[in-house]
Write a protein that holds these residues in place. Structure first.
Motif, PDB file in Angstrom:
ATOM      1  N   VAL A  60      -3.457  -0.689  -2.498  1.00 14.33           N
ATOM      2  CA  VAL A  60      -3.683  -1.798  -1.573  1.00 14.33           C
ATOM      3  C   VAL A  60      -3.314  -3.108  -2.246  1.00 14.33           C
ATOM      4  N   GLN A  61      -2.514  -3.899  -1.543  1.00 19.36           N
ATOM      5  CA  GLN A  61      -2.239  -5.265  -1.984  1.00 19.36           C
ATOM      6  C   GLN A  61      -3.090  -6.203  -1.135  1.00 19.36           C
ATOM      7  N   HIS A  62      -3.960  -6.938  -1.791  1.00 16.39           N
ATOM      8  CA  HIS A  62      -4.828  -7.878  -1.076  1.00 16.39           C
ATOM      9  C   HIS A  62      -4.547  -9.280  -1.583  1.00 16.39           C
ATOM     10  N   ARG A  63      -3.943 -10.097  -0.716  1.00 18.44           N
ATOM     11  CA  ARG A  63      -3.610 -11.476  -1.070  1.00 18.44           C
ATOM     12  C   ARG A  63      -2.771 -11.540  -2.341  1.00 18.44           C
ATOM     13  N   GLY A  64      -1.790 -10.619  -2.402  1.00 13.32           N
ATOM     14  CA  GLY A  64      -0.825 -10.627  -3.492  1.00 13.32           C
ATOM     15  C   GLY A  64      -1.211  -9.828  -4.713  1.00 13.32           C
ATOM     16  N   VAL A  65      -2.442  -9.279  -4.765  1.00 16.90           N
ATOM     17  CA  VAL A  65      -2.899  -8.522  -5.931  1.00 16.90           C
ATOM     18  C   VAL A  65      -3.036  -7.051  -5.551  1.00 16.90           C
ATOM     19  N   TRP A  66      -2.419  -6.168  -6.345  1.00 19.43           N
ATOM     20  CA  TRP A  66      -2.454  -4.736  -6.072  1.00 19.43           C
ATOM     21  C   TRP A  66      -3.633  -4.083  -6.790  1.00 19.43           C
ATOM     22  N   ARG A  67      -4.245  -3.083  -6.103  1.00 23.12           N
ATOM     23  CA  ARG A  67      -5.236  -2.223  -6.759  1.00 23.12           C
ATOM     24  C   ARG A  67      -5.140  -0.834  -6.141  1.00 23.12           C
ATOM     25  N   ARG A  68      -5.607   0.128  -6.893  1.00 25.13           N
ATOM     26  CA  ARG A  68      -5.609   1.512  -6.421  1.00 25.13           C
ATOM     27  C   ARG A  68      -7.024   1.893  -5.995  1.00 25.13           C
ATOM     28  N   VAL A 100      -0.822  -8.918   6.903  1.00 25.62           N
ATOM     29  CA  VAL A 100      -0.078 -10.176   6.868  1.00 25.62           C
ATOM     30  C   VAL A 100       0.628 -10.221   5.521  1.00 25.62           C
ATOM     31  N   GLU A 101       1.423 -11.258   5.312  1.00 24.77           N
ATOM     32  CA  GLU A 101       2.158 -11.355   4.054  1.00 24.77           C
ATOM     33  C   GLU A 101       1.189 -11.344   2.874  1.00 24.77           C
ATOM     34  N   GLY A 102       1.437 -10.448   1.931  1.00 24.92           N
ATOM     35  CA  GLY A 102       0.592 -10.340   0.757  1.00 24.92           C
ATOM     36  C   GLY A 102      -0.563  -9.376   0.900  1.00 24.92           C
ATOM     37  N   THR A 103      -0.713  -8.767   2.064  1.00 22.23           N
ATOM     38  CA  THR A 103      -1.780  -7.786   2.286  1.00 22.23           C
ATOM     39  C   THR A 103      -1.182  -6.565   2.969  1.00 22.23           C
ATOM     40  N   GLU A 104      -1.163  -5.441   2.283  1.00 24.26           N
ATOM     41  CA  GLU A 104      -0.631  -4.210   2.846  1.00 24.26           C
ATOM     42  C   GLU A 104      -1.200  -3.021   2.096  1.00 24.26           C
ATOM     43  N   ALA A 105      -1.038  -1.847   2.656  1.00 25.46           N
ATOM     44  CA  ALA A 105      -1.503  -0.609   2.025  1.00 25.46           C
ATOM     45  C   ALA A 105      -0.343   0.369   1.947  1.00 25.46           C
ATOM     46  N   LEU A 106      -0.218   1.046   0.817  1.00 29.52           N
ATOM     47  CA  LEU A 106       0.765   2.108   0.620  1.00 29.52           C
ATOM     48  C   LEU A 106       0.016   3.390   0.295  1.00 29.52           C
ATOM     49  N   VAL A 107       0.374   4.462   0.977  1.00 27.39           N
ATOM     50  CA  VAL A 107      -0.237   5.763   0.712  1.00 27.39           C
ATOM     51  C   VAL A 107       0.828   6.661   0.113  1.00 27.39           C
ATOM     52  N   LEU A 118     -12.139  -5.440   0.021  1.00 26.50           N
ATOM     53  CA  LEU A 118     -10.998  -5.608  -0.879  1.00 26.50           C
ATOM     54  C   LEU A 118     -11.170  -6.778  -1.839  1.00 26.50           C
ATOM     55  N   ARG A 119     -12.151  -7.615  -1.600  1.00 29.66           N
ATOM     56  CA  ARG A 119     -12.379  -8.736  -2.517  1.00 29.66           C
ATOM     57  C   ARG A 119     -12.930  -8.271  -3.859  1.00 29.66           C
ATOM     58  N   ASP A 120     -13.713  -7.172  -3.828  1.00 26.74           N
ATOM     59  CA  ASP A 120     -14.245  -6.659  -5.093  1.00 26.74           C
ATOM     60  C   ASP A 120     -14.058  -5.157  -5.262  1.00 26.74           C
ATOM     61  N   GLY A 121     -13.485  -4.483  -4.236  1.00 27.61           N
ATOM     62  CA  GLY A 121     -13.220  -3.056  -4.324  1.00 27.61           C
ATOM     63  C   GLY A 121     -14.412  -2.176  -4.047  1.00 27.61           C
TER      64      GLY A 121
END
Length: 499
Positions: free
Chosen positions: A313-321, A289-296, A366-369
């Motif tokens: 991964v973008q989870h609720r607008g925040v990106w992490r690897r 959904v908007e603000g949640t996506e994955a890029l490989v 994805l909330r804490d990785g």
């Protein structure tokens, strides 16, 4: 199978030939009714009109389904052919041409009466030429003979047999007859395939043969004309939003001075399209959904010859690897490689190690990785592998019992079990494809028999099935790329799967 019509004179010649004693006629055939009983048939002057309509209906049906056509065809007018001196070789070539265009690879050869008629006529023609036990070499010689080469591929009113035009036998006056009430092998004339836009969010779509078909709740399958590929363009990489309202796809031009590729998003109900510049070719993108996506992203490791996937991964607008667990992602043979849970808080990823046949699937919160679960020898299966509450995943399980095999299973993360999907004895032998989940307990499955498709729910523990809807697949099975499921629609209201 091709996808063209033939002249109605071509049909009249085939029907006429089935009555000729010199070709072994009147021919007889049998076909299997829907209730399983066997129906005998024989060509006669009383049934010739119905045979002609049967053949016309079959080739029009194949043509319409291949092209998704909604156009009306010229009504069939039956009568004697313009010429009555056609040879067995000429009729046999005409029959081969008709069969090539009228029958696809998925057709049920036992219950389709047009198939059975053509088989009987072909046998009678060959036996009239070569006897009851022809050799393969004789048949090969027949189809490479000068007479075969001279015979017309398609017969129309201007076609003349090699023996010359008819000089006797006045033509019977034809009586106009439309196809509106025609009975076909599968029952009455099927409704024209719908096309346009859906009126509601769709539970699933089927990209196939350069077209996209969607299930419109309450209406059935419709061809999305907004996604008809214009000349010079190629559409690929379709993804359906979880809420069933939009489709994303990559648009590429084949022109020499082609414009840049575009990543487009189509609103299925309004037809409005928005475009953006896609990521580089070696980047894979999975949206939730908007603000949640994955890029490989595949990054070079050594000298541009080895690459390694890096998952962002973008989870609720925040990106992490995410840390890579293996040299590569799995192979998406039956589904996806990364899948968000319905809430968007969990991400399942399938990894693999070179030629090692045992993949691994892990689940990341994805909330804490944190990695909250991993299973060896399983890979994600279907386009919607998560059930409604995120407790179960639909997976393919690699097993070794003297040889490697793969069985569709359910990974219950709470029970920490992986169990194959149960199959009741009466369902053994069915062609079943498990697409995802209907809710927290039942699977959404597609059962195929010939060209007939049934969407059902399946209890993975008992194998019990319940049908939601049945329809004829609009294209050949080999042209279907996959079936994309909108879990938000299906799991929100399974009744949307009904027609």
């Amino acid at each position: 199978m091709s996808h063209s019509l033939v002249d109605h004179e071509h049909i009249r010649v085939l029907v006429w030939a089935s009555l000729q004693p010199r070709f072994g006629g009147p021919v007889s055939w049998r076909f299997r009714r829907l209730d399983g009983s066997i129906a005998p048939r024989k060509a006669s002057t009383r049934s010739d009109r119905e045979i002609g309509q049967l053949l016309v209906a079959q080739i029009e049906q194949t043509f319409d389904e291949y092209h998704g056509s909604d156009d009306d065809h010229a009504p069939y007018v039956h009568g004697s052919p313009a010429q009555d001196r056609w040879s067995a070789v000429e009729v046999l070539k005409a029959l081969q041409h008709y069969s090539y265009h009228a029958f696809d690879g998925d057709i049920d050869t036992e219950s389709n009466e047009a198939v059975r008629f053509c088989a009987a006529l072909g046998t009678a023609l060959v036996e009239s030429l070569l006897g009851t036990d022809p050799h393969a070499d004789d048949l090969r010689e027949l189809t490479t003979s000068p007479e075969w080469d001279r015979a017309p591929l398609e017969i129309d009113a201007s076609s003349v047999p090699a023996a010359g035009p008819r000089v006797t036998a006045p033509r019977r006056r034809p009586t106009p007859r439309t196809l509106t009430s025609l009975g076909r092998p599968d029952g009455p004339v099927r409704p024209r395939a719908r096309s346009g836009r859906p009126a509601n969010p769709v539970p699933w779509v089927m990209p196939a043969a350069g077209q996209v078909w969607a299930w419109d709740p309450g209406r059935g399958p419709i061809r999305l004309t907004d996604l008809d590929t214009p000349h010079g363009w190629l559409y690929s990489g379709y993804t359906l939003s979880p809420d069933g309202t939009t489709i994303r796809y990559l648009a590429q031009s084949s022109n020499l001075d082609r414009p840049p590729d575009e990543l487009r998003t189509l609103d299925l109900r309004t037809g409005e399209t928005t475009s953006e510049t896609p990521h580089r070719d070696h980047v894979r993108q999975v949206q939730h959904v908007e603000g949640t996506e994955a890029l490989v992203e595949y990054t070079d490791v050594v000298d541009h010859s080895l690459t390694r996937p890096v998952v962002h991964v973008q989870h609720r607008g925040v990106w992490r690897r995410l840390d890579s667990r293996a040299p590569d992602l799995g192979v998406a043979a039956t589904g996806t490689l990364l899948a968000f849970s319905p809430s968007g808080d969990l991400l399942a990823v399938t990894w693999r190690w070179g030629h090692n046949p045992y993949p691994m699937t892990e689940v990341v919160d994805l909330r804490d990785g944190d990695d909250i679960g991993a299973r060896w020898a399983v890979d994600l299966h279907g386009q919607a592998p998560w059930n409604a509450d995120g407790s179960r995943l639909l997976v393919g399980q690699t097993q070794t019992d003297g040889y490697l095999s793969r069985v569709v299973s359910v990974w219950d993360r709470w029970r920490r079990t992986v169990e194959p999907v149960a199959v009741r004895p009466e369902h053994h032998g069915q062609d079943v494809e498990h697409l995802g989940w209907v809710d927290g307990r039942r699977l959404l499955s597609m059962v195929t028999e010939g060209r007939q498709v049934s969407m059902r729910s399946v209890d993975p523990e008992t194998g019990e099935q319940e049908e939601y809807a049945a329809f004829r697949r609009p294209v050949n099975r080999g042209e279907v790329h996959n079936v994309l499921v909108a879990p938000g629609v299906v799991q929100g209201d399974p009744e949307t799967l009904r027609s």
